[in-house]
Design a protein around this motif. Structure first.
Motif, PDB file in Angstrom:
ATOM      1  N   ALA A   1     -53.438  44.353  33.117  1.00  0.00           N
ATOM      2  CA  ALA A   1     -52.318  43.807  32.336  1.00  0.00           C
ATOM      3  C   ALA A   1     -52.075  42.339  32.677  1.00  0.00           C
ATOM      4  O   ALA A   1     -51.881  41.504  31.781  1.00  0.00           O
ATOM      5  CB  ALA A   1     -51.056  44.623  32.591  1.00  0.00           C
ATOM      6  N   VAL A   2     -52.097  41.987  33.952  1.00  0.00           N
ATOM      7  CA  VAL A   2     -51.898  40.588  34.360  1.00  0.00           C
ATOM      8  C   VAL A   2     -53.040  39.730  33.821  1.00  0.00           C
ATOM      9  O   VAL A   2     -52.818  38.633  33.307  1.00  0.00           O
ATOM     10  CB  VAL A   2     -51.775  40.465  35.898  1.00  0.00           C
ATOM     11  CG1 VAL A   2     -51.818  39.008  36.341  1.00  0.00           C
ATOM     12  CG2 VAL A   2     -50.478  41.120  36.376  1.00  0.00           C
ATOM     13  N   GLY A   3     -54.262  40.225  33.888  1.00  0.00           N
ATOM     14  CA  GLY A   3     -55.411  39.487  33.358  1.00  0.00           C
ATOM     15  C   GLY A   3     -55.288  39.221  31.870  1.00  0.00           C
ATOM     16  O   GLY A   3     -55.603  38.123  31.387  1.00  0.00           O
ATOM     17  N   LYS A   4     -54.808  40.219  31.109  1.00  0.00           N
ATOM     18  CA  LYS A   4     -54.613  40.029  29.671  1.00  0.00           C
ATOM     19  C   LYS A   4     -53.585  38.937  29.405  1.00  0.00           C
ATOM     20  O   LYS A   4     -53.728  38.156  28.464  1.00  0.00           O
ATOM     21  CB  LYS A   4     -54.143  41.329  29.018  1.00  0.00           C
ATOM     22  CG  LYS A   4     -55.218  42.366  28.833  1.00  0.00           C
ATOM     23  CD  LYS A   4     -54.639  43.594  28.136  1.00  0.00           C
ATOM     24  CE  LYS A   4     -55.682  44.653  27.883  1.00  0.00           C
ATOM     25  NZ  LYS A   4     -55.092  45.802  27.153  1.00  0.00           N
TER      26      LYS A   4
ATOM     27  N   PHE B   1     -66.037  29.383  36.043  1.00  0.00           N
ATOM     28  CA  PHE B   1     -65.414  30.052  34.903  1.00  0.00           C
ATOM     29  C   PHE B   1     -65.616  31.564  34.959  1.00  0.00           C
ATOM     30  O   PHE B   1     -64.816  32.333  34.439  1.00  0.00           O
ATOM     31  CB  PHE B   1     -65.905  29.476  33.564  1.00  0.00           C
ATOM     32  CG  PHE B   1     -67.249  29.983  33.119  1.00  0.00           C
ATOM     33  CD1 PHE B   1     -67.345  31.101  32.310  1.00  0.00           C
ATOM     34  CD2 PHE B   1     -68.408  29.346  33.512  1.00  0.00           C
ATOM     35  CE1 PHE B   1     -68.582  31.571  31.896  1.00  0.00           C
ATOM     36  CE2 PHE B   1     -69.645  29.806  33.105  1.00  0.00           C
ATOM     37  CZ  PHE B   1     -69.738  30.932  32.297  1.00  0.00           C
ATOM     38  N   GLN B   2     -66.694  32.002  35.638  1.00  0.00           N
ATOM     39  CA  GLN B   2     -66.944  33.439  35.761  1.00  0.00           C
ATOM     40  C   GLN B   2     -65.815  34.128  36.529  1.00  0.00           C
ATOM     41  O   GLN B   2     -65.477  35.279  36.243  1.00  0.00           O
ATOM     42  CB  GLN B   2     -68.284  33.716  36.462  1.00  0.00           C
ATOM     43  CG  GLN B   2     -69.483  33.336  35.651  1.00  0.00           C
ATOM     44  CD  GLN B   2     -69.984  31.919  35.947  1.00  0.00           C
ATOM     45  OE1 GLN B   2     -69.235  31.074  36.431  1.00  0.00           O
ATOM     46  NE2 GLN B   2     -71.245  31.676  35.650  1.00  0.00           N
ATOM     47  N   GLN B   3     -65.214  33.398  37.478  1.00  0.00           N
ATOM     48  CA  GLN B   3     -64.103  33.968  38.232  1.00  0.00           C
ATOM     49  C   GLN B   3     -62.897  34.167  37.315  1.00  0.00           C
ATOM     50  O   GLN B   3     -62.207  35.182  37.389  1.00  0.00           O
ATOM     51  CB  GLN B   3     -63.731  33.072  39.418  1.00  0.00           C
ATOM     52  CG  GLN B   3     -62.622  33.636  40.280  1.00  0.00           C
ATOM     53  CD  GLN B   3     -63.005  34.953  40.929  1.00  0.00           C
ATOM     54  OE1 GLN B   3     -64.087  35.101  41.480  1.00  0.00           O
ATOM     55  NE2 GLN B   3     -62.133  35.935  40.838  1.00  0.00           N
TER      56      GLN B   3
ATOM     57  N   ARG C   1     -58.869  41.197  41.393  1.00  0.00           N
ATOM     58  CA  ARG C   1     -57.420  41.093  41.561  1.00  0.00           C
ATOM     59  C   ARG C   1     -57.044  39.642  41.873  1.00  0.00           C
ATOM     60  O   ARG C   1     -57.731  38.963  42.617  1.00  0.00           O
ATOM     61  CB  ARG C   1     -56.996  42.011  42.709  1.00  0.00           C
ATOM     62  CG  ARG C   1     -55.523  42.049  42.960  1.00  0.00           C
ATOM     63  CD  ARG C   1     -55.176  43.121  43.946  1.00  0.00           C
ATOM     64  NE  ARG C   1     -55.383  44.400  43.285  1.00  0.00           N
ATOM     65  CZ  ARG C   1     -55.516  45.547  43.931  1.00  0.00           C
ATOM     66  NH1 ARG C   1     -55.485  45.575  45.246  1.00  0.00           N
ATOM     67  NH2 ARG C   1     -55.683  46.662  43.269  1.00  0.00           N
ATOM     68  N   ILE C   2     -55.941  39.176  41.286  1.00  0.00           N
ATOM     69  CA  ILE C   2     -55.476  37.807  41.506  1.00  0.00           C
ATOM     70  C   ILE C   2     -54.465  37.815  42.647  1.00  0.00           C
ATOM     71  O   ILE C   2     -53.475  38.544  42.595  1.00  0.00           O
ATOM     72  CB  ILE C   2     -54.816  37.225  40.232  1.00  0.00           C
ATOM     73  CG1 ILE C   2     -55.751  37.334  39.031  1.00  0.00           C
ATOM     74  CG2 ILE C   2     -54.388  35.780  40.465  1.00  0.00           C
ATOM     75  CD1 ILE C   2     -55.105  36.966  37.693  1.00  0.00           C
TER      76      ILE C   2
ATOM     77  N   LEU D   1     -52.213  33.249  41.607  1.00  0.00           N
ATOM     78  CA  LEU D   1     -51.409  33.456  40.402  1.00  0.00           C
ATOM     79  C   LEU D   1     -50.391  32.323  40.244  1.00  0.00           C
ATOM     80  O   LEU D   1     -50.132  31.868  39.126  1.00  0.00           O
ATOM     81  CB  LEU D   1     -50.708  34.813  40.434  1.00  0.00           C
ATOM     82  CG  LEU D   1     -50.070  35.266  39.130  1.00  0.00           C
ATOM     83  CD1 LEU D   1     -51.095  35.334  37.992  1.00  0.00           C
ATOM     84  CD2 LEU D   1     -49.395  36.624  39.303  1.00  0.00           C
ATOM     85  N   THR D   2     -49.867  31.820  41.348  1.00  0.00           N
ATOM     86  CA  THR D   2     -48.959  30.672  41.303  1.00  0.00           C
ATOM     87  C   THR D   2     -49.696  29.443  40.779  1.00  0.00           C
ATOM     88  O   THR D   2     -49.168  28.708  39.936  1.00  0.00           O
ATOM     89  CB  THR D   2     -48.375  30.395  42.704  1.00  0.00           C
ATOM     90  OG1 THR D   2     -47.673  31.556  43.139  1.00  0.00           O
ATOM     91  CG2 THR D   2     -47.440  29.211  42.691  1.00  0.00           C
ATOM     92  N   GLU D   3     -50.926  29.225  41.236  1.00  0.00           N
ATOM     93  CA  GLU D   3     -51.732  28.101  40.750  1.00  0.00           C
ATOM     94  C   GLU D   3     -52.038  28.259  39.259  1.00  0.00           C
ATOM     95  O   GLU D   3     -52.009  27.283  38.506  1.00  0.00           O
ATOM     96  CB  GLU D   3     -53.049  28.006  41.528  1.00  0.00           C
ATOM     97  CG  GLU D   3     -52.888  27.560  42.961  1.00  0.00           C
ATOM     98  CD  GLU D   3     -54.217  27.537  43.702  1.00  0.00           C
ATOM     99  OE1 GLU D   3     -55.263  27.265  43.058  1.00  0.00           O
ATOM    100  OE2 GLU D   3     -54.222  27.794  44.914  1.00  0.00           O
ATOM    101  N   ILE D   4     -52.332  29.479  38.831  1.00  0.00           N
ATOM    102  CA  ILE D   4     -52.617  29.740  37.415  1.00  0.00           C
ATOM    103  C   ILE D   4     -51.380  29.449  36.575  1.00  0.00           C
ATOM    104  O   ILE D   4     -51.467  28.816  35.520  1.00  0.00           O
ATOM    105  CB  ILE D   4     -53.126  31.184  37.216  1.00  0.00           C
ATOM    106  CG1 ILE D   4     -54.517  31.353  37.847  1.00  0.00           C
ATOM    107  CG2 ILE D   4     -53.150  31.554  35.735  1.00  0.00           C
ATOM    108  CD1 ILE D   4     -55.009  32.791  37.912  1.00  0.00           C
ATOM    109  N   ALA D   5     -50.223  29.901  37.036  1.00  0.00           N
ATOM    110  CA  ALA D   5     -48.972  29.654  36.311  1.00  0.00           C
ATOM    111  C   ALA D   5     -48.732  28.149  36.169  1.00  0.00           C
ATOM    112  O   ALA D   5     -48.338  27.672  35.093  1.00  0.00           O
ATOM    113  CB  ALA D   5     -47.800  30.322  37.021  1.00  0.00           C
TER     114      ALA D   5
END
Length: 131
Positions: free
Chosen positions: A17-20, A44-46, A56-57, A62-66
């Motif tokens: 769900a988080v990945g989506k 990019f594969q990661q 799993r992130i 996840l903070t960096e992605i946000a």
């Protein structure tokens, strides 16, 4: 939710769900996996593995992605008390359909306001809409 004991069961539903939601937000920002990966300092594969839930992130990542996707970290988690959110959209859409939907939304925003109702009427005539 109980912890899984074996890896053979596949990715955890929360990781999926988080990945989506990462994918949804990346596409909303019209960003490629390569562009996001570059900002995060990874391949990019990661990013692909994160988006499918295969990997799993971590909280820090996840903070960096946000930050890279210019959204609050809470975007990646559903609010079950708030139906109809973008998160519900991400949960219900096949990843192949998300990109088409975002293209449609972008094009819709460019249509002259007086013609938008006709486009909505056309779309609704193609499917069964329950109000």
């Amino acid at each position: 939710m109980p912890r899984r004991m074996t890896k053979s069961a596949g990715p955890h539903p929360i990781d999926i769900a988080v990945g989506k939601r990462v994918r949804l937000r990346r596409l909303q920002r019209a960003m490629s996996q390569s562009e996001l990966a570059e900002q995060l300092g990874m391949a990019f594969q990661q990013v692909q593995k994160y988006e499918t839930g295969a990997n799993r992130i971590s909280c820090s990542k996840l903070t960096e992605i946000a930050d890279a996707l210019d959204c609050p970290i809470t975007f990646f988690f559903s609010d079950e008390n708030e139906p109809g959110t973008e998160m519900k959209l991400a949960d219900n859409l096949d990843p192949a359909h998300i990109k088409d939907g975002l293209r449609l939304i972008t094009a819709f925003g460019l249509i002259e306001k007086t013609k938008r109702k006709k486009v909505v009427d056309l779309a609704e005539s193609m499917v069964l809409i329950e109000s």
